[in-house]
Motif scaffolding. Structure first.
Motif, PDB file in Angstrom:
ATOM      1  N   TYR A 140       0.851  -1.195   0.095  1.00  0.00           N
ATOM      2  CA  TYR A 140      -0.292   0.007  -0.169  1.00  0.00           C
ATOM      3  C   TYR A 140       1.004   1.184  -0.167  1.00  0.00           C
ATOM      4  CZ  TYR A 140      -3.570   3.525   0.761  1.00  0.00           C
ATOM      5  OH  TYR A 140      -4.098   4.581   0.558  1.00  0.00           O
ATOM      6  N   CYS A 141       0.726   1.971  -0.916  1.00  0.00           N
ATOM      7  CA  CYS A 141       1.633   3.236  -1.150  1.00  0.00           C
ATOM      8  C   CYS A 141       0.707   4.545  -1.080  1.00  0.00           C
ATOM      9  CB  CYS A 141       2.326   2.970  -2.354  1.00  0.00           C
ATOM     10  SG  CYS A 141       1.577   2.660  -3.884  1.00  0.00           S
ATOM     11  N   HIS A 145      -2.762   3.650  -5.076  1.00  0.00           N
ATOM     12  CA  HIS A 145      -2.170   2.314  -4.988  1.00  0.00           C
ATOM     13  C   HIS A 145      -3.000   1.233  -5.878  1.00  0.00           C
ATOM     14  CE1 HIS A 145      -0.782  -1.603  -3.424  1.00  0.00           C
ATOM     15  NE2 HIS A 145      -1.955  -1.747  -3.196  1.00  0.00           N
ATOM     16  N   MET A 148      -1.921   1.188  -9.658  1.00  0.00           N
ATOM     17  CA  MET A 148      -0.500   1.018  -9.996  1.00  0.00           C
ATOM     18  C   MET A 148      -0.145  -0.213 -10.519  1.00  0.00           C
ATOM     19  SD  MET A 148       2.949   1.999  -7.251  1.00  0.00           S
ATOM     20  CE  MET A 148       4.158   1.578  -7.925  1.00  0.00           C
TER      21      MET A 148
HETATM   22 CU1  CUA Z   1       1.056   0.337  -3.930  1.00  0.00          CU
HETATM   23 CU2  CUA Z   1       2.531   1.591  -5.199  1.00  0.00          CU
END
Ligand code: CUA
Length: 155
Positions: A140-141, A145, A148
């Motif tokens: 998770y970013c 996310h 992506m």
């Molecule tokens: Cu989730 Cu980059």
């Protein structure tokens, strides 16, 4: 009175167990070096986009059906966005991030590693079966996310 004493003992056992768990967790994390299990090189995360070869991400043929793929994982995407190789090709992935921690997973292969800013994570896979392979971020970013992803076309 008895109840209170038992409650105290159980509370202490609970707290002790929690403390032990946290200690074990930390020991584990540091034993692992808090790093992806792939072979790593360092890079200045601030300068990823201007450091060769990551300034021009893409495939470089290094042998007969062997390629180096220099890629960046960023919020929220991968570069390059599309790659194409002939079936039977071996790709050595070298991936880094200019911002936060991302994941790099190709379902149906054994490729699955973390991409940390400041590190170059590497892994190799031979794509024998033709098809369209998805590369996903599984770490998770942030808000983007879920979107992506990129693809590798093997034909
Ligand atoms: Cu989730 Cu980059």
């Amino acid at each position: 009175m008895h109840l209170h004493r038992y409650e105290k003992i159980w509370l202490m056992l609970g707290a002790g167990g929690l403390a032990l768990f946290i200690v074990l967790l930390c020991v584990n994390a540091f034993a692992m070096g808090m790093a992806p299990p792939s072979n790593m090189e360092m890079i200045d995360p601030e300068k990823v986009m201007e450091t060769p070869p990551f300034d021009k991400p893409g495939l470089k043929q290094v042998g007969d059906k062997e390629y180096d793929a220099y890629m960046t994982a960023f919020a929220f995407g991968f570069s390059p966005t599309k790659m194409e190789v002939p079936a039977g090709s071996t790709i050595n992935f070298h991936v880094t991030s200019p911002d936060v921690v991302h994941g790099f997973q190709i379902p149906e292969t054994n490729i699955n590693f973390m991409v940390l800013p400041g590190h170059i994570s590497s892994a190799t896979h031979t794509f024998d079966k033709p098809g369209e392979y998805l590369i996903l971020c599984n770490e998770y970013c942030g808000a983007g996310h879920q979107v992506m992803a990129t693809t590798i076309i093997v034909k």
